[in-house]
Design a protein around this motif. Structure first.
Motif, PDB file in Angstrom:
ATOM      1  N   PHE A 126      15.423   7.697 -62.145  1.00 39.94           N
ATOM      2  CA  PHE A 126      15.683   8.337 -63.013  1.00 39.94           C
ATOM      3  C   PHE A 126      17.563   8.780 -62.865  1.00 39.94           C
ATOM      4  CE2 PHE A 126      16.762  10.446 -66.792  1.00 39.94           C
ATOM      5  CZ  PHE A 126      16.504   9.243 -67.501  1.00 39.94           C
ATOM      6  N   TYR A 127      17.955   9.672 -62.294  1.00 37.36           N
ATOM      7  CA  TYR A 127      19.199  10.261 -63.001  1.00 37.36           C
ATOM      8  C   TYR A 127      19.877   9.145 -62.117  1.00 37.36           C
ATOM      9  CZ  TYR A 127      17.558  14.552 -64.860  1.00 37.36           C
ATOM     10  OH  TYR A 127      16.549  15.399 -65.847  1.00 37.36           O
ATOM     11  N   THR A 128      19.839   8.721 -61.152  1.00 43.88           N
ATOM     12  CA  THR A 128      20.587   7.339 -60.923  1.00 43.88           C
ATOM     13  C   THR A 128      20.362   6.158 -61.573  1.00 43.88           C
ATOM     14  OG1 THR A 128      19.443   6.698 -59.107  1.00 43.88           O
ATOM     15  CG2 THR A 128      20.678   8.370 -58.420  1.00 43.88           C
ATOM     16  N   GLY A 129      19.756   6.570 -62.634  1.00 41.59           N
ATOM     17  CA  GLY A 129      19.929   4.975 -63.274  1.00 41.59           C
ATOM     18  C   GLY A 129      19.179   3.794 -61.786  1.00 41.59           C
ATOM     19  N   ALA A 130      18.379   4.164 -61.275  1.00 42.72           N
ATOM     20  CA  ALA A 130      18.245   3.173 -60.724  1.00 42.72           C
ATOM     21  C   ALA A 130      16.932   2.062 -61.232  1.00 42.72           C
ATOM     22  CB  ALA A 130      17.645   3.547 -59.438  1.00 42.72           C
ATOM     23  N   TYR A 131      15.742   3.359 -62.490  1.00 41.60           N
ATOM     24  CA  TYR A 131      14.542   2.460 -63.121  1.00 41.60           C
ATOM     25  C   TYR A 131      15.151   0.817 -63.922  1.00 41.60           C
ATOM     26  CZ  TYR A 131      17.186   4.427 -66.877  1.00 41.60           C
ATOM     27  OH  TYR A 131      17.164   5.117 -68.005  1.00 41.60           O
ATOM     28  N   LYS A 132      16.370   0.691 -64.264  1.00 36.16           N
ATOM     29  CA  LYS A 132      17.081  -0.191 -65.387  1.00 36.16           C
ATOM     30  C   LYS A 132      16.703  -1.863 -64.597  1.00 36.16           C
ATOM     31  CE  LYS A 132      20.636   3.265 -67.892  1.00 36.16           C
ATOM     32  NZ  LYS A 132      21.804   3.357 -67.571  1.00 36.16           N
TER      33      LYS A 132
ATOM     34  N   LEU B 121      18.657  -0.956 -52.817  1.00 36.34           N
ATOM     35  CA  LEU B 121      18.665   0.502 -53.400  1.00 36.34           C
ATOM     36  C   LEU B 121      19.373   0.357 -54.694  1.00 36.34           C
ATOM     37  CD1 LEU B 121      16.945   1.693 -51.174  1.00 36.34           C
ATOM     38  CD2 LEU B 121      18.769   4.020 -51.374  1.00 36.34           C
ATOM     39  N   ALA B 122      19.558   0.692 -55.688  1.00 37.96           N
ATOM     40  CA  ALA B 122      20.318   0.199 -56.934  1.00 37.96           C
ATOM     41  C   ALA B 122      21.936   0.244 -56.208  1.00 37.96           C
ATOM     42  CB  ALA B 122      20.096   1.520 -58.158  1.00 37.96           C
ATOM     43  N   ILE B 123      22.085   1.488 -55.458  1.00 39.41           N
ATOM     44  CA  ILE B 123      23.488   2.359 -55.777  1.00 39.41           C
ATOM     45  C   ILE B 123      24.853   0.245 -54.754  1.00 39.41           C
ATOM     46  CG2 ILE B 123      23.557   2.580 -52.936  1.00 39.41           C
ATOM     47  CD1 ILE B 123      25.650   4.873 -53.056  1.00 39.41           C
ATOM     48  N   SER B 124      24.055  -0.240 -54.181  1.00 39.38           N
ATOM     49  CA  SER B 124      24.252  -1.220 -53.450  1.00 39.38           C
ATOM     50  C   SER B 124      24.254  -3.190 -54.318  1.00 39.38           C
ATOM     51  CB  SER B 124      23.701  -2.490 -52.144  1.00 39.38           C
ATOM     52  OG  SER B 124      21.870  -1.828 -52.377  1.00 39.38           O
ATOM     53  N   ASP B 125      23.186  -2.671 -55.265  1.00 31.31           N
ATOM     54  CA  ASP B 125      23.864  -3.253 -56.453  1.00 31.31           C
ATOM     55  C   ASP B 125      25.341  -4.338 -56.661  1.00 31.31           C
ATOM     56  OD1 ASP B 125      21.151  -3.889 -56.591  1.00 31.31           O
ATOM     57  OD2 ASP B 125      21.334  -3.145 -59.043  1.00 31.31           O
ATOM     58  N   PRO B 126      25.481  -5.777 -56.724  1.00 31.18           N
ATOM     59  CA  PRO B 126      27.214  -6.682 -56.614  1.00 31.18           C
ATOM     60  C   PRO B 126      28.016  -5.732 -57.810  1.00 31.18           C
ATOM     61  CG  PRO B 126      25.164  -8.082 -56.449  1.00 31.18           C
ATOM     62  CD  PRO B 126      24.313  -6.638 -56.617  1.00 31.18           C
ATOM     63  N   ASP B 127      26.970  -5.914 -59.451  1.00 29.69           N
ATOM     64  CA  ASP B 127      27.922  -5.131 -59.631  1.00 29.69           C
ATOM     65  C   ASP B 127      28.313  -3.296 -59.599  1.00 29.69           C
ATOM     66  OD1 ASP B 127      25.352  -4.268 -61.068  1.00 29.69           O
ATOM     67  OD2 ASP B 127      25.388  -4.403 -62.501  1.00 29.69           O
ATOM     68  N   VAL B 128      27.297  -2.264 -59.234  1.00 29.08           N
ATOM     69  CA  VAL B 128      27.967  -1.537 -58.969  1.00 29.08           C
ATOM     70  C   VAL B 128      28.963  -1.105 -57.750  1.00 29.08           C
ATOM     71  CG1 VAL B 128      27.097   0.567 -58.342  1.00 29.08           C
ATOM     72  CG2 VAL B 128      25.335  -0.936 -59.697  1.00 29.08           C
ATOM     73  N   VAL B 129      28.611  -1.895 -56.986  1.00 21.75           N
ATOM     74  CA  VAL B 129      29.563  -1.772 -55.523  1.00 21.75           C
ATOM     75  C   VAL B 129      31.067  -2.884 -56.426  1.00 21.75           C
ATOM     76  CG1 VAL B 129      30.647  -3.342 -53.861  1.00 21.75           C
ATOM     77  CG2 VAL B 129      27.942  -2.801 -53.885  1.00 21.75           C
ATOM     78  N   ALA B 130      31.165  -3.197 -57.651  1.00 25.40           N
ATOM     79  CA  ALA B 130      32.217  -4.601 -58.024  1.00 25.40           C
ATOM     80  C   ALA B 130      33.203  -3.112 -58.911  1.00 25.40           C
ATOM     81  CB  ALA B 130      31.841  -4.930 -58.731  1.00 25.40           C
TER      82      ALA B 130
ATOM     83  N   GLY C  98      33.411  -0.205 -58.225  1.00 24.84           N
ATOM     84  CA  GLY C  98      34.244   1.027 -57.723  1.00 24.84           C
ATOM     85  C   GLY C  98      33.149   1.811 -57.192  1.00 24.84           C
ATOM     86  N   ASP C  99      33.874   2.293 -55.898  1.00 23.63           N
ATOM     87  CA  ASP C  99      33.385   3.112 -55.333  1.00 23.63           C
ATOM     88  C   ASP C  99      33.048   5.235 -54.968  1.00 23.63           C
ATOM     89  OD1 ASP C  99      33.602   4.151 -51.416  1.00 23.63           O
ATOM     90  OD2 ASP C  99      32.566   3.750 -52.511  1.00 23.63           O
ATOM     91  N   ASP C 100      32.579   4.920 -56.884  1.00 22.17           N
ATOM     92  CA  ASP C 100      32.215   6.705 -57.241  1.00 22.17           C
ATOM     93  C   ASP C 100      31.209   6.679 -56.776  1.00 22.17           C
ATOM     94  OD1 ASP C 100      33.104   5.440 -61.036  1.00 22.17           O
ATOM     95  OD2 ASP C 100      32.552   4.873 -58.891  1.00 22.17           O
ATOM     96  N   GLY C 101      30.169   6.370 -56.638  1.00 28.39           N
ATOM     97  CA  GLY C 101      28.694   6.360 -56.803  1.00 28.39           C
ATOM     98  C   GLY C 101      27.995   7.626 -55.647  1.00 28.39           C
ATOM     99  N   THR C 102      29.340   8.695 -55.588  1.00 35.69           N
ATOM    100  CA  THR C 102      28.604   9.506 -54.548  1.00 35.69           C
ATOM    101  C   THR C 102      27.978  10.427 -55.358  1.00 35.69           C
ATOM    102  OG1 THR C 102      30.417   9.982 -53.970  1.00 35.69           O
ATOM    103  CG2 THR C 102      29.359   9.183 -52.284  1.00 35.69           C
TER     104      THR C 102
ATOM    105  N   GLY D  52      25.831   2.769 -65.851  1.00 36.03           N
ATOM    106  CA  GLY D  52      25.544   3.317 -65.283  1.00 36.03           C
ATOM    107  C   GLY D  52      24.565   3.699 -64.118  1.00 36.03           C
ATOM    108  N   VAL D  53      24.182   2.327 -64.110  1.00 37.95           N
ATOM    109  CA  VAL D  53      23.183   2.271 -62.664  1.00 37.95           C
ATOM    110  C   VAL D  53      23.382   2.811 -61.193  1.00 37.95           C
ATOM    111  CG1 VAL D  53      22.053   0.618 -61.205  1.00 37.95           C
ATOM    112  CG2 VAL D  53      21.754   0.549 -63.679  1.00 37.95           C
ATOM    113  N   GLY D  54      22.993   3.288 -60.293  1.00 42.66           N
ATOM    114  CA  GLY D  54      23.565   3.603 -58.806  1.00 42.66           C
ATOM    115  C   GLY D  54      24.674   4.580 -59.069  1.00 42.66           C
TER     116      GLY D  54
END
Lengths: 266, 257
Positions: free
Chosen positions: A144-150, A251-260, A262-266, B132-134
């Protein structure tokens, strides 16, 4: 198959370990079982994954980002591991446990005092069960908190809610089996809560217990649910859940738009 | 006839001995690997498998150690004639049991769990988009909303439990209004108010749909934790509130795990 040893062609001939390895890898038993060479090159590393029933749920390649501990915390995998520990120790306990009101408690005593490693197996089973409930809830919070349910993972979230309920059901049905005071009164209190539903309350409670009170009918129902129906449903739904993780893009962190983004996903 | 078919096939798919690939179909979405340069990916073998092996060994080792130290409880044989005091549900349902102390059983045992499960099931479909995903909490502001809602819930819910324990609504309103009002409507409204209050504040701060869902989920998760801890650690004989280390009659909440 690329079964050559690791060294480059420039290396001065294979050493003894390499010769031994190539002898193993080229042997007929090895070839008949794993059908790929030593995994020191891209092709064989792909084949390790794709040609294995147990590993093929993994993608051949994963994004580096999805391996960050700080992102996933490994909670989903932990839940699967705990489930595996529970199946293993649960089957061990099944060899001794008898789901009858007259025998259940004495077989528990046998398991604790007479069966080699019986107490230890039961400890592993009970603590893993508590841990699995906790880990599944934490996994839900992480997702939930990483928005991976979207989108596009909405339905896999719903599957996850189903897995949470099944996990609670597995733990709750197992709670009655020791047939001690703790089990009896916890299940009495727990099923009373279900009985508070208007109109269908007493029917629901009766359906769960098979009678008006916790007794032999309830014990055999809880046992059947606990060792057959719920583990089977969990296995199927976990398989679907994991398959769907792949189909929804990992994993949602590797979605193309998330990668594009920026690298602030930590 | 057969020759005609081969001709048509040749026309559509001209054979080119040098061609070793074909366009099979077009999908209107990205694939898992779209947007990944080769430098951003690793072969699963062996990295992912090692990763999983570390988790496997770590998790089983911890459970193993814990099982060596702490024995699974086994009390006296079940006896329907002798009620244990307190009689508690398993820890993950003890939050509901705590809730039962404060309101009508239908509200605490059926309506509230039903609403929570429905909220969980429909939650992804309420989310407006992929913003906010990811990222943990979606954004820095999301992190602040999470922190603020957590603090709020950690104050509001234990406060509500203690207040109701001191001045029980059930007792104060007994005989004054019908039971469904004193035990259903009033505590239900108080609970709704406690949940809506932070949402109203967020709406004043022009929060988006995602941020409201974030706050709602946090209130739900923290409340569930508070009620579970209260029911598990702070309820003793007669299901009355005690400090965990001042339980009468040598009752130890941890024995009920």
């Amino acid at each position: 198959m690329m079964a050559q040893p690791a060294g480059d062609s420039a290396a001065p001939g294979p050493g003894r370990p390499e010769l031994f390895r190539s002898w193993i890898v080229n042997s007929r038993p090895w070839q008949s079982i794993v059908r790929h060479g030593w995994p020191d090159n891209p092709l064989d590393r792909s084949l390790v994954i794709t040609s294995s029933l147990f590993l093929h749920l993994h993608p051949v390649k994963v994004s580096r980002r999805s391996l960050r501990w700080s992102y996933s915390l490994g909670l989903g995998i932990m839940a699967v591991i705990l489930f595996a520990v529970l199946v293993f120790t649960g089957v061990l306990l099944m060899f001794y446990y008898i789901p009858s009101v007259e025998r259940a408690y004495s077989t528990m005593k046998d398991i604790q005092f007479a069966v080699p490693l019986g107490q230890f197996s039961r400890n592993m089973h009970r603590w893993s069960a508590h841990a699995m409930v906790l880990v599944v809830v934490l996994h839900m919070a992480r997702v939930f908190y990483t928005g991976a349910y979207k989108s596009p993972r909405e339905f896999n979230w719903v599957t996850g809610v189903g897995l949470l309920l099944l996990t609670l059901g597995a733990s709750f049905t197992g709670y009655l089996l020791p047939w001690d005071q703790l089990a009896f009164w916890a299940i009495t209190v727990g099923t009373n809560i279900a009985g508070y539903a208007p109109v269908i309350g007493s029917a629901t409670r009766g359906f769960l217990l098979g009678a008006n009170d916790v007794g032999q009918a309830s014990l055999i129902r809880f046992y059947t649910l606990h060792v057959a129906l719920i583990p089977l449903a969990l296995t199927l739904l976990i398989s679907f859940h994991l398959w769907r993780v792949r189909k929804d893009g990992g994993l949602a962190i590797s979605d193309p738009d998330v990668v594009a983004g920026g690298d602030d996903g930590t | 006839m057969a020759r005609d078919e081969t001709n048509i096939e040749e026309e559509i798919f001209p054979r080119d001995p040098a061609k070793s690939y074909a366009l099979v179909g077009l999908m209107d979405r990205s694939t898992p690997q779209a947007g990944h340069g080769p430098e951003e990916t690793l072969f699963s073998f062996p990295v992912v498998l090692l990763w999983e092996l570390v988790l496997l060994l770590g998790v089983t080792f911890l459970i193993f150690l814990f099982s060596l130290i702490k024995q699974a409880p086994l009390e006296e044989i079940a006896n329907p004639m002798v009620t244990t005091d307190p009689a508690k549900a398993p820890w993950y349902f003890v939050g509901l049991q705590e809730l039962l102390e404060h309101m009508h059983p239908t509200l605490a045992g059926v309506i509230i769990p039903g609403v929570l499960i429905a909220f969980l099931v429909f939650l992804p479909y309420l989310s407006p988009g992929r913003r906010g995903v990811g990222h943990w909490f979606g954004s820095a502001r999301g992190g602040r909303i999470f922190a603020a809602t957590t603090v709020y819930t950690l104050l509001a819910m234990p406060g509500a439990i203690l207040l109701d324990n001191a001045f029980s609504l059930r007792e104060v309103l007994r005989g004054v209004v019908p039971q469904w009002v004193s035990q259903g409507l009033v505590p239900g409204l108080i609970l709704v108010l406690l949940v809506i209050l932070p949402l109203l504040v967020l709406l004043r701060l022009r929060a988006g749909g995602d941020e409201l869902i974030l706050a709602l989920f946090t209130i739900m998760l923290v409340s569930a934790t508070v009620f579970t801890l209260s029911g598990f650690f702070f309820r003793g004989p007669g299901f009355k509130l005690y400090l965990p280390w001042q339980m009468p009659g040598g009752y130890n909440p941890l024995d009920g795990l």
